[in-house]
Enzyme design. Sequence first.
Site, PDB file in Angstrom:
ATOM      1  N   ASN A 240      -6.191   3.892  -5.853  1.00 47.00           N
ATOM      2  CA  ASN A 240      -6.595   4.052  -4.548  1.00 47.00           C
ATOM      3  C   ASN A 240      -7.656   5.539  -4.599  1.00 47.00           C
ATOM      4  O   ASN A 240      -7.789   5.977  -6.016  1.00 47.00           O
ATOM      5  CB  ASN A 240      -5.734   4.261  -3.677  1.00 47.00           C
ATOM      6  CG  ASN A 240      -6.066   4.030  -2.055  1.00 47.00           C
ATOM      7  OD1 ASN A 240      -7.289   4.489  -1.853  1.00 47.00           O
ATOM      8  ND2 ASN A 240      -5.308   3.347  -1.183  1.00 47.00           N
ATOM      9  N   THR A 241      -8.118   5.747  -3.729  1.00 43.33           N
ATOM     10  CA  THR A 241      -9.228   7.018  -3.475  1.00 43.33           C
ATOM     11  C   THR A 241      -8.285   8.138  -3.987  1.00 43.33           C
ATOM     12  O   THR A 241      -7.350   8.292  -3.573  1.00 43.33           O
ATOM     13  CB  THR A 241      -9.893   7.210  -2.281  1.00 43.33           C
ATOM     14  OG1 THR A 241      -8.827   6.818  -1.262  1.00 43.33           O
ATOM     15  CG2 THR A 241     -10.822   5.886  -2.023  1.00 43.33           C
TER      16      THR A 241
ATOM     17  N   ASN B 238       0.810  -1.277   0.091  1.00 47.05           N
ATOM     18  CA  ASN B 238      -0.082   0.085  -0.030  1.00 47.05           C
ATOM     19  C   ASN B 238       0.861   1.217  -0.050  1.00 47.05           C
ATOM     20  O   ASN B 238       1.263   1.705   1.086  1.00 47.05           O
ATOM     21  CB  ASN B 238      -0.938  -0.136   1.319  1.00 47.05           C
ATOM     22  CG  ASN B 238      -1.800   1.007   1.136  1.00 47.05           C
ATOM     23  OD1 ASN B 238      -1.565   1.984   0.670  1.00 47.05           O
ATOM     24  ND2 ASN B 238      -3.053   0.896   2.081  1.00 47.05           N
ATOM     25  N   PHE B 239       0.977   1.700  -1.260  1.00 43.62           N
ATOM     26  CA  PHE B 239       1.775   3.065  -1.312  1.00 43.62           C
ATOM     27  C   PHE B 239       0.770   4.153  -1.569  1.00 43.62           C
ATOM     28  O   PHE B 239       1.067   5.027  -2.535  1.00 43.62           O
ATOM     29  CB  PHE B 239       2.710   3.050  -2.373  1.00 43.62           C
ATOM     30  CG  PHE B 239       4.052   1.987  -2.429  1.00 43.62           C
ATOM     31  CD1 PHE B 239       4.365   1.494  -1.227  1.00 43.62           C
ATOM     32  CD2 PHE B 239       4.777   1.797  -3.641  1.00 43.62           C
ATOM     33  CE1 PHE B 239       5.412   0.724  -1.116  1.00 43.62           C
ATOM     34  CE2 PHE B 239       5.725   0.880  -3.244  1.00 43.62           C
ATOM     35  CZ  PHE B 239       6.309   0.319  -2.122  1.00 43.62           C
ATOM     36  N   SER B 240      -0.462   4.045  -1.150  1.00 45.94           N
ATOM     37  CA  SER B 240      -1.516   4.668  -1.858  1.00 45.94           C
ATOM     38  C   SER B 240      -2.746   5.356  -0.910  1.00 45.94           C
ATOM     39  O   SER B 240      -3.137   6.335  -1.339  1.00 45.94           O
ATOM     40  CB  SER B 240      -2.269   3.785  -2.770  1.00 45.94           C
ATOM     41  OG  SER B 240      -2.423   2.553  -2.288  1.00 45.94           O
ATOM     42  N   CYS B 241      -2.649   5.055   0.409  1.00 41.10           N
ATOM     43  CA  CYS B 241      -3.634   5.708   1.070  1.00 41.10           C
ATOM     44  C   CYS B 241      -3.450   7.081   1.449  1.00 41.10           C
ATOM     45  O   CYS B 241      -2.279   7.550   1.653  1.00 41.10           O
ATOM     46  CB  CYS B 241      -3.645   4.984   2.582  1.00 41.10           C
ATOM     47  SG  CYS B 241      -4.802   5.731   3.446  1.00 41.10           S
TER      48      CYS B 241
HETATM   49  C1  LIG Z   1     -13.587   2.882   3.608  1.00 39.56           C
HETATM   50  C2  LIG Z   1     -12.555   2.660   2.719  1.00 39.56           C
HETATM   51  C3  LIG Z   1     -11.416   2.182   3.252  1.00 39.56           C
HETATM   52  C4  LIG Z   1     -10.437   1.677   2.421  1.00 39.56           C
HETATM   53  N1  LIG Z   1      -9.296   1.303   3.116  1.00 39.56           N
HETATM   54  C5  LIG Z   1      -8.174   0.733   2.190  1.00 39.56           C
HETATM   55  C6  LIG Z   1      -7.030   0.315   2.922  1.00 39.56           C
HETATM   56  O1  LIG Z   1      -7.041  -0.073   3.790  1.00 39.56           O
HETATM   57  N2  LIG Z   1      -6.050  -0.025   1.758  1.00 39.56           N
HETATM   58  C7  LIG Z   1      -6.229   0.133   0.502  1.00 39.56           C
HETATM   59  O2  LIG Z   1      -5.095  -0.223  -0.122  1.00 39.56           O
HETATM   60  N3  LIG Z   1      -7.122   0.820   0.028  1.00 39.56           N
HETATM   61  C8  LIG Z   1      -8.135   1.075   0.655  1.00 39.56           C
HETATM   62  N4  LIG Z   1      -9.270   1.837   0.198  1.00 39.56           N
HETATM   63  C9  LIG Z   1      -9.324   2.210  -1.187  1.00 39.56           C
HETATM   64  C10 LIG Z   1     -10.056   1.023  -2.057  1.00 39.56           C
HETATM   65  O3  LIG Z   1      -9.620  -0.195  -1.911  1.00 39.56           O
HETATM   66  C11 LIG Z   1     -10.249   1.420  -3.468  1.00 39.56           C
HETATM   67  O4  LIG Z   1      -9.146   1.287  -3.939  1.00 39.56           O
HETATM   68  C12 LIG Z   1     -10.791   2.723  -3.576  1.00 39.56           C
HETATM   69  O5  LIG Z   1     -12.010   2.841  -2.931  1.00 39.56           O
HETATM   70  C13 LIG Z   1     -11.335   2.796  -5.149  1.00 39.56           C
HETATM   71  O6  LIG Z   1     -12.330   1.795  -5.604  1.00 39.56           O
HETATM   72  P1  LIG Z   1     -13.913   1.969  -5.544  1.00 39.56           P
HETATM   73  O7  LIG Z   1     -14.203   2.989  -6.592  1.00 39.56           O
HETATM   74  O8  LIG Z   1     -14.565   0.710  -6.017  1.00 39.56           O
HETATM   75  O9  LIG Z   1     -14.220   2.279  -4.134  1.00 39.56           O
HETATM   76  C14 LIG Z   1     -10.304   2.081   1.122  1.00 39.56           C
HETATM   77  C15 LIG Z   1     -11.619   2.495   0.315  1.00 39.56           C
HETATM   78  C16 LIG Z   1     -12.730   2.929   1.425  1.00 39.56           C
HETATM   79  C17 LIG Z   1     -13.816   3.387   0.845  1.00 39.56           C
END
Ligand SMILES: Cc1cc2nc3c(=O)[nH]c(=O)nc-3n(C[C@H](O)[C@H](O)[C@H](O)COP(=O)(O)O)c2cc1C
Length: 379
Positions: A218-219, A151-154
């Site tokens: 990631n987001t 995870n280089f992306s949070c």
């Molecule tokens: C509540 C929440 C928690 C998340 N936690 C993580 C995490 O722990 N590690 C990670 O790599 N991405 C995390 N993500 C990102 C998701 O894995 C994903 O990359 C992102 O939501 C985009 O996909 P989507 O459009 O289908 O939601 C999280 C996203 C949400 C909404």
Amino acid sequence: MAVDRSVSFTGIKFENPFLLSSAPPTESESNITRAFEAGWGGVVTKTIGLHPVVNVYGAKAKFMRTTPDDGNVSMKKRPGAALHSSWNWELISDKTLEWWAPRIRRIKEAFPNKVLIASIMAGSGNDKELRHWQELAETAQGEGADGLELNFSCPHMDRRDMGSNIGKDQGLCSVVTEAVKEVAKVPVWCKLTPATADIVVEAAACFRGGADAIVSSNTFPSIPLIDPETLEFEINVDGLVSSGGLGGPAILPLALAKMAQLTKAFPDRSFSGIGGVSDFNQAASYFLLGCGTVQVCTAAMLDQAVGPNVIKRLLSGLDKFIEAHAKDGWKSIEDFRGIRRDRIVLQSEIRRPDTADYHSGYETVEGYAAPQPEVAVRV
Ligand SMILES: Cc1cc2nc3c(=O)[nH]c(=O)nc-3n(C[C@H](O)[C@H](O)[C@H](O)COP(=O)(O)O)c2cc1C
């Protein structure tokens, strides 16, 4: 003719190319078990770390919706509103590695044919943190994880040496990847942040470190809206907010643009696409750009927490799509993966009404050759 849903991605065999991404749907053994029973080909665990994780007070994630009447985007529940996005400021798993280890083993023993990827995260400031990455990797693979996602992306870690702050630094991307590859016996995927000027730079650094695949997106960094009546942010603690992450339908075109940059720059490498997928129509764009697998978070969160209906739609959509192209000889994803990657070109390469008079936006200078654009702008 029978459709072949299976894929081989970074050497791992998947019964189908759809995974739940690292997030609340994959934060527990019971969720992951339900996800596999529902038909997901793989899951990426909620990110596991070694440092203390304490989330903010109150809600960690909410959904934004919009209506055709006024076009407002808001977290407030309104009749007839459609999903716009998810917004979250949740940190990684607050469960320890000791909590996760036996669960990874039990899940793999119960589902030997499903793919379990462990998402991991540590810091980057010193050798001790690099050893933490290695400890997480060795434990997860020792318990039976089929692969590792770094995870280089949070986008909203409370520590400066973690998450997207690694993904924004090409030096750290390659050093951390290399440290994990030193001990890894299973494939290593790097999940990059979309919040950089040119994601190709960080992807190249990960590949230099030995990455087997890049995962994106990631987001996207974002803040909630301010309620015009109360003047408060729609999500806040004591009136305060900090930058969080946007997911769901709103990020689909943005995430596709990042993926297009990646697959065009590295046509022979492996990519896992994420962002705004809820049925096969969106997943198709990622495959047509060259992705080998597709991951889902927001849509699954809204569908009984692990997306039983989402995976049903993805599988039936894939079957129908391939069957509709049976006349072209398609039997599996490999038959159409990447076939639209080359349709993305420079703006200046798109046809003009009068091509003779068009010189890529430059004036012609009489007696000289037409000036060339100096910079080849990416997507
Ligand atoms: C509540 C929440 C928690 C998340 N936690 C993580 C995490 O722990 N590690 C990670 O790599 N991405 C995390 N993500 C990102 C998701 O894995 C994903 O990359 C992102 O939501 C985009 O996909 P989507 O459009 O289908 O939601 C999280 C996203 C949400 C909404």
